[in-house]
Design an enzyme around this catalytic site. Structure first.
Site, mmCIF file in Angstrom:
data_model
loop_
_atom_site.group_PDB
_atom_site.id
_atom_site.type_symbol
_atom_site.label_atom_id
_atom_site.label_comp_id
_atom_site.label_asym_id
_atom_site.label_seq_id
_atom_site.Cartn_x
_atom_site.Cartn_y
_atom_site.Cartn_z
ATOM 1 N N GLU A 1 -6.879 3.305 1.110
ATOM 2 C CA GLU A 1 -6.763 2.942 2.525
ATOM 3 C C GLU A 1 -5.381 2.388 2.863
ATOM 4 O O GLU A 1 -5.256 1.215 3.262
ATOM 5 C CB GLU A 1 -7.853 1.939 2.917
ATOM 6 N N GLU B 1 -16.067 5.959 -0.312
ATOM 7 C CA GLU B 1 -16.751 4.722 0.088
ATOM 8 C C GLU B 1 -17.621 5.008 1.296
ATOM 9 O O GLU B 1 -17.204 5.700 2.224
ATOM 10 C CB GLU B 1 -15.766 3.616 0.503
HETATM 11 O O1 IFM Z 1 -14.548 -3.984 1.137
HETATM 12 C C1 IFM Z 1 -13.830 -2.967 1.726
HETATM 13 C C2 IFM Z 1 -13.076 -2.164 0.682
HETATM 14 O O2 IFM Z 1 -12.254 -2.947 -0.101
HETATM 15 C C3 IFM Z 1 -12.215 -1.118 1.356
HETATM 16 N N1 IFM Z 1 -13.001 -0.346 2.282
HETATM 17 C C4 IFM Z 1 -13.839 -1.012 3.217
HETATM 18 C C5 IFM Z 1 -14.711 -2.029 2.506
HETATM 19 C C6 IFM Z 1 -15.617 -2.768 3.509
HETATM 20 O O3 IFM Z 1 -14.858 -3.434 4.449
#
Ligand code: IFM
Length: 452
Positions: free
Chosen positions: A168, A358
């Site tokens: 990210e 994710e």
């Molecule tokens: O916890 C985070 C993660 O580190 C990166 N993506 C989003 C998740 C939830 O906010």
């Protein structure tokens, strides 16, 4: 049970994810140096509950237990991140052997359990000395990432097939340097665009370094792409700008070797030097998508969010208009948004395999089952809906190879501290005892069924 499955697209693999700073704790153990998140946590008011990365889930000391939890979940893969300040406490120079030894234990422990290791090299924990030297807005940080990547790939390249460089980068650049709600907590839009470019350059150089050590490696990047939907008359300009910053920068550079024309800061030849975009273009073998919610953008007006606007420097005043139902993060639950982002990315990045790296939800603990464990029906519904959406897109022809749930354990949720819980497993404060939730048991059933 059958042996390990492959990320070759023949089936949809399931997994669970974590990140180093969010779970490990042990922030001064075995020579680990300070990261920008250690520093940021010390800033009054930066973290909602005043907490920091120690002990987090204490996973550094509980590696075997956590790897067993992943094995018992019955999934195919575990996505984790490597803490740069454990490997290079100063952010440059020779490796700290204890840091590499630790991640070698992680990888070997996964392989022994028939799990595919999916490491991310950088999930936000920049060594503090590099921030002191200017951080991501400085070009040299990209070179440092490549040096660090080479050290890790030299050690683990014979055992890891699929790598990701960055997690990210939008958050690193724009939450870290524009909105200032993530480390290092700076607020300067121009500097954030410089950070974005150097993150992409760092990705490209790191990918090259990994491939030099492990020629067969599949090197990808993990992006938090989001569908951006204008909501109502007059909303198009704001939505298009958000789309350019959230999605366009990354896919544009990586796939087309071009930044969105609307982003003037990225047209500055003093920042984006001749040859940079050619270097970045084509360097991702796959794209990881972290999806949680779509963005509905309203026309500028009442109820705009200053902070949100700061995260998209140069945007008109922005209003984000999430509808119900929402998670505890205030994020609207829309599985169709995942379908949208998968289809759009497959079109934008033809030929590149996609992994949902994710997806998950924060909910308060709510009810308890008779055995005292968390009965998180809302998380189960979220998981079920989004996994079904992923499968639908696969059936429709999108080359999506994995669905990886965020996250194995309740953990340190950045500026929210420990107040937001995304885990399939509860971590009891104080004792750090792991207590699987109903969602863990549900996901285990899905994983077992997928293997039959
Ligand atoms: O916890 C985070 C993660 O580190 C990166 N993506 C989003 C998740 C939830 O906010």
């Amino acid at each position: 049970m059958a042996g390990p499955r492959e990320l070759d697209g023949s089936s949809l693999l399931l997994g669970a994810a974590t990140a180093s700073f969010q779970i490990e704790g042990a922030t001064t153990t075995d020579g680990r140096g300070p990261s920008i998140w250690d520093t940021f946590c010390g800033r009054p008011g930066a973290i909602r509950d005043g907490s920091d990365g120690d002990p987090a889930c204490g996973s550094y000391e509980r590696l075997t237990e956590d790897l067993d939890l992943v094995r018992d979940l019955g999934v195919d893969a575990y996505r984790f991140s490597i803490a740069w300040p454990r490997v290079q406490p100063e952010g440059s120079g020779a490796a700290n052997p204890a840091g590499l030894d630790y991640y070698e234990r992680v990888v070997d422990g996964l392989l022994e359990r028939d799990l595919i290791p999916l490491p991310t090299l950088y999930h936000w924990d920049l060594p503090q000395p590099l921030e002191d030297a200017g951080g991501w807005p400085v070009r040299d940080t990209a070179e440092r990432l490549a040096e660090y990547a080479a050290l890790v790939a030299d050690r683990l390249g014979d055992r890891v097939g699929w790598w990701s460089t960055l997690n990210e980068p939008w958050c690193s650049a724009f939450l870290g340097y524009a909105a200032g709600v993530h480390a290092p907590g700076r607020r300067d839009g121009d500097v954030a665009f410089a950070a974005a470019h150097h993150l992409l350059l760092g990705h490209a150089l790191a990918a090259e370094a990994v491939r030099a050590a492990a020629p067969a490696a599949k090197v990808g990047i993990v992006l938090n792409l989001a569908p951006v939907w204008p909501d109502g008359d007059g909303a198009e300009a704001g939505a298009a700008y958000v789309d350019a910053v959230q999605n366009g920068i990354w896919l544009g550079a990586l796939v087309d070797g071009r930044y969105p024309a609307v982003l003037a800061a990225l047209a500055d030849p003093a920042l984006v030097r001749e040859g940079d975009l050619a270097l970045i273009k084509g360097t991702a073998d796959w794209i990881g998508i972290n999806y949680y919610t779509p963005f509905r953008i309203g026309a500028p007006g009442e109820g705009g969010s200053e902070l949100a606007t700061m995260a998209y420097p140069g945007a008109p005043p922005l209003r984000f208009l999430p509808r119900e139902p929402r998670t505890e993060m205030g994020w609207e639950v829309v599985p169709a948004g995942l379908e949208d982002v998968l289809v759009t990315t497959a079109r934008r990045a033809p030929g590149l395999p996609l992994l949902v790296t994710e997806n998950g939800s924060a909910y308060a603990d709510g009810t308890r089952a008779p055995d005292g464990s968390v009965q998180d029906d809302d998380r189960i519904a979220y998981l079920q809906g989004h996994l079904a959406a992923t499968r639908r897109m696969r059936d429709a022809g999108v080359d999506v190879r994995a669905y990886i749930a965020w996250t194995l354990l309740d953990n340190f949720e950045w500026s929210y501290g420990y107040t937001k819980k995304f885990g399939l497993v509860e971590v009891e404060p104080g004792t750090l005892r792991r207590i699987p939730k109903a969602s863990y048991r549900y996901y285990a059933q899905l994983a077992a069924a997928a293997r039959r």
